[in-house]
Design a protein around this motif. Structure first.
Motif, PDB file in Angstrom:
ATOM      1  N   GLU A   1       0.834  -1.209   0.000  1.00 29.49           N
ATOM      2  CA  GLU A   1       0.000   0.000   0.000  1.00 29.49           C
ATOM      3  C   GLU A   1       0.864   1.253   0.000  1.00 29.49           C
ATOM      4  OE1 GLU A   1      -3.753   1.901   2.529  1.00 29.49           O
ATOM      5  OE2 GLU A   1      -2.739   0.080   3.212  1.00 29.49           O
ATOM      6  N   GLU A   2       1.939   1.249   0.775  1.00 31.73           N
ATOM      7  CA  GLU A   2       2.807   2.420   0.822  1.00 31.73           C
ATOM      8  C   GLU A   2       3.551   2.627  -0.494  1.00 31.73           C
ATOM      9  OE1 GLU A   2       4.479   3.494   5.014  1.00 31.73           O
ATOM     10  OE2 GLU A   2       4.745   1.331   4.758  1.00 31.73           O
ATOM     11  N   MET A   3       3.840   1.546  -1.215  1.00 29.63           N
ATOM     12  CA  MET A   3       4.497   1.696  -2.508  1.00 29.63           C
ATOM     13  C   MET A   3       3.621   2.495  -3.466  1.00 29.63           C
ATOM     14  SD  MET A   3       6.068  -2.146  -2.861  1.00 29.63           S
ATOM     15  CE  MET A   3       6.150  -2.053  -4.635  1.00 29.63           C
ATOM     16  N   GLU A   4       2.319   2.281  -3.437  1.00 28.79           N
ATOM     17  CA  GLU A   4       1.413   3.041  -4.295  1.00 28.79           C
ATOM     18  C   GLU A   4       1.317   4.496  -3.851  1.00 28.79           C
ATOM     19  OE1 GLU A   4      -2.359   1.214  -5.264  1.00 28.79           O
ATOM     20  OE2 GLU A   4      -1.641  -0.716  -4.498  1.00 28.79           O
ATOM     21  N   GLU A   5       1.600   4.776  -2.570  1.00 29.79           N
ATOM     22  CA  GLU A   5       1.509   6.140  -2.061  1.00 29.79           C
ATOM     23  C   GLU A   5       2.811   6.914  -2.239  1.00 29.79           C
ATOM     24  OE1 GLU A   5      -1.569   4.928   1.569  1.00 29.79           O
ATOM     25  OE2 GLU A   5       0.530   5.390   1.992  1.00 29.79           O
ATOM     26  N   ARG A   6       3.940   6.224  -2.327  1.00 28.83           N
ATOM     27  CA  ARG A   6       5.238   6.902  -2.342  1.00 28.83           C
ATOM     28  C   ARG A   6       5.883   6.957  -3.726  1.00 28.83           C
ATOM     29  NH1 ARG A   6       8.552   6.433   2.995  1.00 28.83           N
ATOM     30  NH2 ARG A   6       6.927   6.328   4.583  1.00 28.83           N
ATOM     31  N   ASP A   7       5.564   6.016  -4.595  1.00 27.68           N
ATOM     32  CA  ASP A   7       6.193   5.972  -5.912  1.00 27.68           C
ATOM     33  C   ASP A   7       5.176   6.401  -6.959  1.00 27.68           C
ATOM     34  OD1 ASP A   7       7.488   5.460  -8.267  1.00 27.68           O
ATOM     35  OD2 ASP A   7       8.304   3.535  -7.640  1.00 27.68           O
ATOM     36  N   PRO A   8       5.264   7.628  -7.467  1.00 29.06           N
ATOM     37  CA  PRO A   8       4.265   8.098  -8.442  1.00 29.06           C
ATOM     38  C   PRO A   8       4.216   7.240  -9.702  1.00 29.06           C
ATOM     39  CG  PRO A   8       5.559   9.936  -7.593  1.00 29.06           C
ATOM     40  CD  PRO A   8       6.234   8.685  -7.132  1.00 29.06           C
ATOM     41  N   HIS A   9       5.372   6.747 -10.147  1.00 31.31           N
ATOM     42  CA  HIS A   9       5.373   5.962 -11.386  1.00 31.31           C
ATOM     43  C   HIS A   9       4.643   4.638 -11.192  1.00 31.31           C
ATOM     44  CE1 HIS A   9       6.839   4.707 -15.330  1.00 31.31           C
ATOM     45  NE2 HIS A   9       7.060   3.519 -14.780  1.00 31.31           N
ATOM     46  N   TYR A  10       4.914   3.955 -10.121  1.00 29.39           N
ATOM     47  CA  TYR A  10       4.235   2.682  -9.859  1.00 29.39           C
ATOM     48  C   TYR A  10       2.736   2.909  -9.700  1.00 29.39           C
ATOM     49  CZ  TYR A  10       2.780  -1.543  -7.370  1.00 29.39           C
ATOM     50  OH  TYR A  10       2.125  -2.681  -6.978  1.00 29.39           O
ATOM     51  N   ALA A  11       2.343   3.980  -8.980  1.00 29.39           N
ATOM     52  CA  ALA A  11       0.923   4.270  -8.817  1.00 29.39           C
ATOM     53  C   ALA A  11       0.265   4.560 -10.168  1.00 29.39           C
ATOM     54  CB  ALA A  11       0.737   5.458  -7.872  1.00 29.39           C
ATOM     55  N   ALA A  12       0.987   5.247 -11.060  1.00 31.65           N
ATOM     56  CA  ALA A  12       0.416   5.601 -12.360  1.00 31.65           C
ATOM     57  C   ALA A  12       0.218   4.372 -13.241  1.00 31.65           C
ATOM     58  CB  ALA A  12       1.309   6.619 -13.070  1.00 31.65           C
ATOM     59  N   VAL A  13       1.238   3.522 -13.355  1.00 36.69           N
ATOM     60  CA  VAL A  13       1.117   2.368 -14.246  1.00 36.69           C
ATOM     61  C   VAL A  13       0.145   1.334 -13.684  1.00 36.69           C
ATOM     62  CG1 VAL A  13       3.378   2.701 -15.314  1.00 36.69           C
ATOM     63  CG2 VAL A  13       3.201   1.329 -13.230  1.00 36.69           C
ATOM     64  N   LEU A  14       0.125   1.174 -12.359  1.00 36.53           N
ATOM     65  CA  LEU A  14      -0.836   0.235 -11.772  1.00 36.53           C
ATOM     66  C   LEU A  14      -2.259   0.757 -11.954  1.00 36.53           C
ATOM     67  CD1 LEU A  14      -1.214  -2.388 -10.203  1.00 36.53           C
ATOM     68  CD2 LEU A  14      -1.024  -1.075  -8.076  1.00 36.53           C
ATOM     69  N   GLY A  15      -2.443   2.078 -11.803  1.00 39.26           N
ATOM     70  CA  GLY A  15      -3.763   2.652 -12.054  1.00 39.26           C
ATOM     71  C   GLY A  15      -4.187   2.514 -13.500  1.00 39.26           C
ATOM     72  N   THR A  16      -3.226   2.642 -14.431  1.00 39.06           N
ATOM     73  CA  THR A  16      -3.538   2.455 -15.851  1.00 39.06           C
ATOM     74  C   THR A  16      -4.011   1.038 -16.125  1.00 39.06           C
ATOM     75  OG1 THR A  16      -1.923   4.134 -16.510  1.00 39.06           O
ATOM     76  CG2 THR A  16      -2.577   2.537 -18.177  1.00 39.06           C
ATOM     77  N   ARG A  17      -3.356   0.067 -15.519  1.00 39.34           N
ATOM     78  CA  ARG A  17      -3.763  -1.321 -15.733  1.00 39.34           C
ATOM     79  C   ARG A  17      -5.148  -1.584 -15.145  1.00 39.34           C
ATOM     80  NH1 ARG A  17      -0.069  -6.751 -15.064  1.00 39.34           N
ATOM     81  NH2 ARG A  17      -1.769  -8.265 -15.136  1.00 39.34           N
ATOM     82  N   LYS A  18      -5.446  -1.007 -14.006  1.00 38.78           N
ATOM     83  CA  LYS A  18      -6.785  -1.178 -13.431  1.00 38.78           C
ATOM     84  C   LYS A  18      -7.843  -0.547 -14.324  1.00 38.78           C
ATOM     85  CE  LYS A  18      -5.211  -1.109  -8.596  1.00 38.78           C
ATOM     86  NZ  LYS A  18      -5.282  -0.369  -7.305  1.00 38.78           N
ATOM     87  N   ARG A  19      -7.583   0.671 -14.802  1.00 34.42           N
ATOM     88  CA  ARG A  19      -8.577   1.371 -15.613  1.00 34.42           C
ATOM     89  C   ARG A  19      -8.760   0.731 -16.985  1.00 34.42           C
ATOM     90  NH1 ARG A  19      -6.047   5.600 -12.872  1.00 34.42           N
ATOM     91  NH2 ARG A  19      -4.531   5.878 -14.558  1.00 34.42           N
ATOM     92  N   ALA A  20      -7.771  -0.055 -17.451  1.00 35.52           N
ATOM     93  CA  ALA A  20      -7.930  -0.750 -18.726  1.00 35.52           C
ATOM     94  C   ALA A  20      -9.111  -1.697 -18.694  1.00 35.52           C
ATOM     95  CB  ALA A  20      -6.652  -1.510 -19.074  1.00 35.52           C
ATOM     96  N   VAL A  21      -9.450  -2.204 -17.510  1.00 34.68           N
ATOM     97  CA  VAL A  21     -10.627  -3.073 -17.356  1.00 34.68           C
ATOM     98  C   VAL A  21     -11.803  -2.274 -16.805  1.00 34.68           C
ATOM     99  CG1 VAL A  21     -11.549  -5.114 -16.203  1.00 34.68           C
ATOM    100  CG2 VAL A  21      -9.188  -5.097 -17.014  1.00 34.68           C
ATOM    101  N   ALA A  22     -11.564  -1.485 -15.765  1.00 37.36           N
ATOM    102  CA  ALA A  22     -12.666  -0.759 -15.121  1.00 37.36           C
ATOM    103  C   ALA A  22     -13.303   0.258 -16.057  1.00 37.36           C
ATOM    104  CB  ALA A  22     -12.160  -0.070 -13.855  1.00 37.36           C
ATOM    105  N   GLY A  23     -12.565   0.735 -17.050  1.00 40.74           N
ATOM    106  CA  GLY A  23     -13.105   1.728 -17.972  1.00 40.74           C
ATOM    107  C   GLY A  23     -13.942   1.149 -19.092  1.00 40.74           C
ATOM    108  N   ILE A  24     -14.043  -0.177 -19.183  1.00 38.31           N
ATOM    109  CA  ILE A  24     -14.830  -0.828 -20.224  1.00 38.31           C
ATOM    110  C   ILE A  24     -16.241  -1.084 -19.720  1.00 38.31           C
ATOM    111  CG2 ILE A  24     -15.012  -2.847 -21.725  1.00 38.31           C
ATOM    112  CD1 ILE A  24     -12.688  -1.062 -22.413  1.00 38.31           C
ATOM    113  N   GLU A  25     -17.235  -0.842 -20.565  1.00 35.76           N
ATOM    114  CA  GLU A  25     -18.620  -1.095 -20.192  1.00 35.76           C
ATOM    115  C   GLU A  25     -18.877  -2.597 -20.177  1.00 35.76           C
ATOM    116  OE1 GLU A  25     -22.406   0.137 -18.986  1.00 35.76           O
ATOM    117  OE2 GLU A  25     -20.621   1.368 -19.382  1.00 35.76           O
ATOM    118  N   PRO A  26     -19.267  -3.172 -19.046  1.00 34.09           N
ATOM    119  CA  PRO A  26     -19.502  -4.625 -18.990  1.00 34.09           C
ATOM    120  C   PRO A  26     -20.809  -4.998 -19.689  1.00 34.09           C
ATOM    121  CG  PRO A  26     -20.034  -3.638 -16.889  1.00 34.09           C
ATOM    122  CD  PRO A  26     -19.486  -2.526 -17.734  1.00 34.09           C
ATOM    123  N   ILE A  27     -20.892  -6.255 -20.084  1.00 32.61           N
ATOM    124  CA  ILE A  27     -22.104  -6.772 -20.717  1.00 32.61           C
ATOM    125  C   ILE A  27     -22.550  -8.026 -19.972  1.00 32.61           C
ATOM    126  CG2 ILE A  27     -21.540  -5.840 -22.989  1.00 32.61           C
ATOM    127  CD1 ILE A  27     -20.622  -8.618 -23.810  1.00 32.61           C
TER     128      ILE A  27
END
Length: 523
Positions: free
Chosen positions: A69-95
């Motif tokens: 949890e602290e890695m996501e709070e302290r490392d902006p790059h890790y937080a950004a790429v991990l957030g991008t991977r999450k949004r790659a699925v969360a941003g899609i409209e489910p069916i």
């Protein structure tokens, strides 16, 4: 009195309906589920990190989860790429796809869509479950609402530190006071997502474990870089005083030299001076820290996103489009794993509670498809259609994602020609030449001598062009794919005999020249 049928959870254990409406994993001020945790990242050393990772494998996961949890709070790059991977699925409209074609299956699919997918808490729950990508697992508690139907009122995220693994490190259990090994999770009460990023123990599969060493080394690099900038970012300040200076004068000079770095001002006696000396030999070392930090960021990007193009290099627009955010296969795997979890732990339980066990259940999914390369499609069409390849316009529009224009729509492009009456795929004689573009435009004006000459040339060129089209059509019909057709056409080009067509073209050029001369009075 009718007896309520006994329902089984995803693991085969009976569902106790009376426990479904009670929160069993909510945080508490005291006990094993406290909402507060200490820090692990502060002062972290390689030896300490190795111990944390080892103990996590052995079952003591609290420190590892706190570090993740602290890695996501302290490392902006890790937080950004991990957030991008999450949004790659969360941003899609489910069916929601019905289990079969029956009206009953359609009714059940509508129930799932209305009571789960369309609820305001659904997207938040999806993001919470994708927290498992970093930590290795995630859990949301289902708070059921009773009434005419059993429906989820909410699915709040539960801290992964509220759970423990059994002796085999494969079954998740709820932490409880006085129970070192925890207690079993009530069936139908929790959604537990364990992404299959790598084979082995679930706790070893989180991305945080993979990038922990890179994050640690980057923290050292950034700390040293900051210290370097503090030392070498400002020039060396030298104060000079003469032999007649008193101790009080020297103290005044020292105070001025010390304060000038921040105050940028000083008052000195006339006999004293301050010089600024640059230290050029130490400045090149700054690039070393920068290169190390960028290298470690690149490794994190590869680990999380599967590529580095859009986050680090950005070499060109076309390359960024190919590597758009997360690699398609990575996003598809994440979406498929999440769909399996939700259909097992939420959709099926909701259907059983309201409709009873089914032979075929509706399927909740995220349709993540690879984007169409529109430039390649356009190049294929412009290269093959003029050679005689017939293509359905609807197929082209479908691949490009464009809708067919309707009556009254404002459209781009020229007006429809007479050739549009012959749609691709119609039964036309193999020997008939295709309609020439512009025929309708010619029919809209009075005919003259030039029109008669055009008709004569059209008739004369007919046999030659028909023979050429027949050869091209035969090659295309024999091809197994578009690349195969392109290769066959290249081989055909050297074998084509265009003498007859060349004679007609020569006559046309001569007639055009004579017609032009006649209009200006040269002949």
């Amino acid at each position: 009195m009718a007896r309520t049928p006994q329902l089984l959870g995803p693991d085969g254990r009976p569902i106790e309906r009376r426990t479904l409406t009670q929160a069993v994993a909510a945080p508490a001020v005291t006990g094993v589920r406290r909402p507060f945790a200490g820090t692990i990242a502060t002062g972290l050393t390689p030896e300490r990190l190795a111990t944390i990772l080892k103990r996590a494998t052995e079952g003591s996961v609290a420190d590892y989860l706190t570090l993740a949890e602290e890695m996501e709070e302290r490392d902006p790059h890790y937080a950004a790429v991990l957030g991008t991977r999450k949004r790659a699925v969360a941003g899609i409209e489910p069916i929601v796809t019905p289990g079969d074609d029956s009206p009953r299956a359609g009714e059940i699919a509508d129930f799932v869509r209305q009571t789960i997918v369309d609820q305001p808490w659904f997207n938040t729950m999806v993001v919470d479950l994708l927290d498992a990508l970093g930590k290795g697992y995630a859990a949301c508690e289902i708070l059921w609402r009773t009434g005419p139907q059993w429906t989820p009122a909410a699915c709040p995220w539960r801290d992964p530190r509220y759970f423990v693994w059994d002796e085999t490190r494969t079954v998740l259990r709820l932490a409880a006071d006085g129970e070192p090994n925890g207690v079993e999770l009530p069936p139908g009460k929790f959604i537990v997502h364990v992404p299959h990023i790598k084979s082995g123990l679930p706790i070893r599969g989180g991305l945080a474990r993979l990038v922990a060493w890179s994050t640690l080394f980057k923290s050292y690099a950034m700390k040293d870089w900051a210290a370097f900038c503090e030392v070498y970012g400002l020039p060396l300040r030298l104060g000079k005083y003469g032999p007649e200076a008193s101790p009080q004068d020297i103290a005044t000079l020292i105070q001025a030299v010390a304060g000038i770095g921040t105050d940028a001002a000083a008052v000195l006696p006339r006999a004293m001076e301050i010089q600024f000396e640059g230290i050029g030999e130490g400045r090149g070392a700054a690039e070393l820290f920068q290169r190390l930090a960028e290298y470690l960021d690149g490794q994190v990007s590869k680990a999380v996103l599967g590529q580095t193009m859009t986050t680090d290099d950005g070499a060109s627009l076309s390359q960024a489009q190919v590597h758009n955010g997360v690699r398609i296969d990575v996003a598809q795997a994440d979406g498929g794993g999440l769909a399996t979890t939700l259909n097992r732990d939420l959709v099926r339980v909701a259907v059983d509670l309201n409709y009873g066990p089914q032979e075929a259940y509706p399927w909740l999914s995220w349709p993540i498809t690879e984007p169409e390369d529109t430039q390649a499609v356009t190049e294929q069409l412009t290269g093959l259609v003029p050679l005689g390849l017939r293509v359905r316009a609807d197929d082209v529009r479908e691949r490009l994602g464009w809708a067919a224009p309707e009556d009254g729509d404002e459209v781009l492009g020229g007006p429809a020609s007479a050739g549009d009456d012959i749609r691709p795929g119609d039964d036309t004689p193999s020997g008939a030449a295709p309609q020439r573009a512009g025929r309708s435009a010619q029919a809209a004006r009075p005919r003259d001598a030039v029109d008669d000459l055009v008709d004569q040339l059209d008739t004369a060129a007919g046999p030659a062009t028909d023979a050429l089209i027949d050869q091209v059509r035969a090659v295309i019909d024999q091809a197994e794919s578009i690349p195969d057709a392109m290769a066959r056409l290249e081989m055909l080009y050297s074998e084509l005999r265009l003498d007859d067509l060349a004679d007609v073209i020569g006559e046309a050029m001569a007639l055009a020249d004579l017609s032009g001369r006649a209009e200006v009075g040269d002949v």
